[in-house]
Write a protein that holds these residues in place. Structure first.
Motif, PDB file in Angstrom:
ATOM      1  N   LEU A  37      33.000  51.675  33.794  1.00  0.00           N
ATOM      2  CA  LEU A  37      31.787  50.542  32.830  1.00  0.00           C
ATOM      3  C   LEU A  37      31.652  49.727  33.949  1.00  0.00           C
ATOM      4  O   LEU A  37      30.609  49.244  33.888  1.00  0.00           O
ATOM      5  N   LEU A  38      31.998  50.189  35.761  1.00  0.00           N
ATOM      6  CA  LEU A  38      31.525  49.293  36.629  1.00  0.00           C
ATOM      7  C   LEU A  38      31.444  50.446  37.937  1.00  0.00           C
ATOM      8  O   LEU A  38      31.738  51.229  37.301  1.00  0.00           O
ATOM      9  N   ALA A  54      37.914  52.358  34.344  1.00  0.00           N
ATOM     10  CA  ALA A  54      37.247  52.463  32.891  1.00  0.00           C
ATOM     11  C   ALA A  54      35.824  53.742  32.841  1.00  0.00           C
ATOM     12  O   ALA A  54      35.269  53.965  32.072  1.00  0.00           O
ATOM     13  N   GLN A 107      41.641  42.759  35.418  1.00  0.00           N
ATOM     14  CA  GLN A 107      40.212  42.634  34.381  1.00  0.00           C
ATOM     15  C   GLN A 107      39.601  43.369  35.296  1.00  0.00           C
ATOM     16  O   GLN A 107      39.177  44.513  34.716  1.00  0.00           O
ATOM     17  N   LEU A 108      38.820  42.907  36.346  1.00  0.00           N
ATOM     18  CA  LEU A 108      37.960  43.692  37.315  1.00  0.00           C
ATOM     19  C   LEU A 108      38.630  45.590  37.026  1.00  0.00           C
ATOM     20  O   LEU A 108      37.471  46.155  37.437  1.00  0.00           O
ATOM     21  N   SER A 129      36.451  33.533  31.205  1.00  0.00           N
ATOM     22  CA  SER A 129      37.590  33.826  30.618  1.00  0.00           C
ATOM     23  C   SER A 129      38.625  32.786  30.843  1.00  0.00           C
ATOM     24  O   SER A 129      39.583  32.672  29.571  1.00  0.00           O
ATOM     25  N   TYR A 183      31.383  46.337  41.193  1.00  0.00           N
ATOM     26  CA  TYR A 183      33.312  45.908  41.736  1.00  0.00           C
ATOM     27  C   TYR A 183      33.475  45.230  42.656  1.00  0.00           C
ATOM     28  O   TYR A 183      33.981  43.887  42.591  1.00  0.00           O
ATOM     29  N   THR A 223      40.435  47.366  36.325  1.00  0.00           N
ATOM     30  CA  THR A 223      40.376  47.965  33.953  1.00  0.00           C
ATOM     31  C   THR A 223      39.584  48.253  34.127  1.00  0.00           C
ATOM     32  O   THR A 223      39.011  49.447  33.763  1.00  0.00           O
ATOM     33  N   LEU A 224      38.372  47.680  34.244  1.00  0.00           N
ATOM     34  CA  LEU A 224      36.773  47.700  33.797  1.00  0.00           C
ATOM     35  C   LEU A 224      36.507  49.222  35.073  1.00  0.00           C
ATOM     36  O   LEU A 224      35.785  49.586  34.472  1.00  0.00           O
ATOM     37  N   LYS A 225      36.633  48.668  36.302  1.00  0.00           N
ATOM     38  CA  LYS A 225      35.738  50.005  37.490  1.00  0.00           C
ATOM     39  C   LYS A 225      36.628  51.052  36.881  1.00  0.00           C
ATOM     40  O   LYS A 225      36.051  52.120  36.856  1.00  0.00           O
TER      41      LYS A 225
END
Length: 147
Positions: free
Chosen positions: A130-131, A128, A121-122, A111, A136, A124-126
């Motif tokens: 997705l992790l 959402a 970003q991590l 990235s 995480y 945000t993924l958590k």
């Protein structure tokens, strides 16, 4: 294989061209010719004749396209395209395979973000979903280890 493609205006296009030409002939006969020959200067009068003549030619050409039975593209306004078929393309090679169980993720481009942006970003993924919390935490430790 070569092929020639001829294009001629459609009926609607020819009708519009003919109507436009008639308008310019009327303008030429009622305004341009009387004004130019009325000036008494011959070159200006010739402009009036040229204007009206080109307008009349536009009417005739478009009338031939609109009402003519023959193909008049050889005489007036033909677009001809010569097309050659290209050589057959080479067969595609094997597609790259994606294996999610692969331990290395070299197929994913880095990235290039700084650690702060990567942590955001991590997060945000958590959020959402997705992790998992375990994923995480592992990734967060990996990012903070590089600091």
């Amino acid at each position: 294989m070569k092929r020639n493609i001829r294009y001629k205006p459609g009926k609607a296009s020819a009708a519009m061209g003919m109507v436009g030409g008639i308008v310019f002939v009327v303008i030429g006969l009622t305004m341009v010719l009387p004004m130019t020959f009325g000036s008494g200067f011959l070159p200006v009068g010739l402009f009036g004749l040229l204007w009206t003549g080109l307008a009349a030619a536009t009417v005739v050409v478009n009338a031939l396209y609109l009402f003519g039975k023959r193909d008049h593209t050889g005489l007036f306004g033909r677009y001809e395209i010569t097309d050659e078929e290209p050589d057959a393309p080479a067969p595609p090679g094997p597609a790259p395979t994606f294996r999610p169980d692969s331990p290395d993720h070299e197929h994913i481009a880095p990235s290039g973000l700084d650690p702060k942006a990567r942590l955001e970003q991590l997060e945000t993924l958590k959020e959402a979903g997705l992790l998992t919390p375990k994923e995480y935490e592992a990734k967060r430790q990996e990012i903070t280890k590089d600091l």
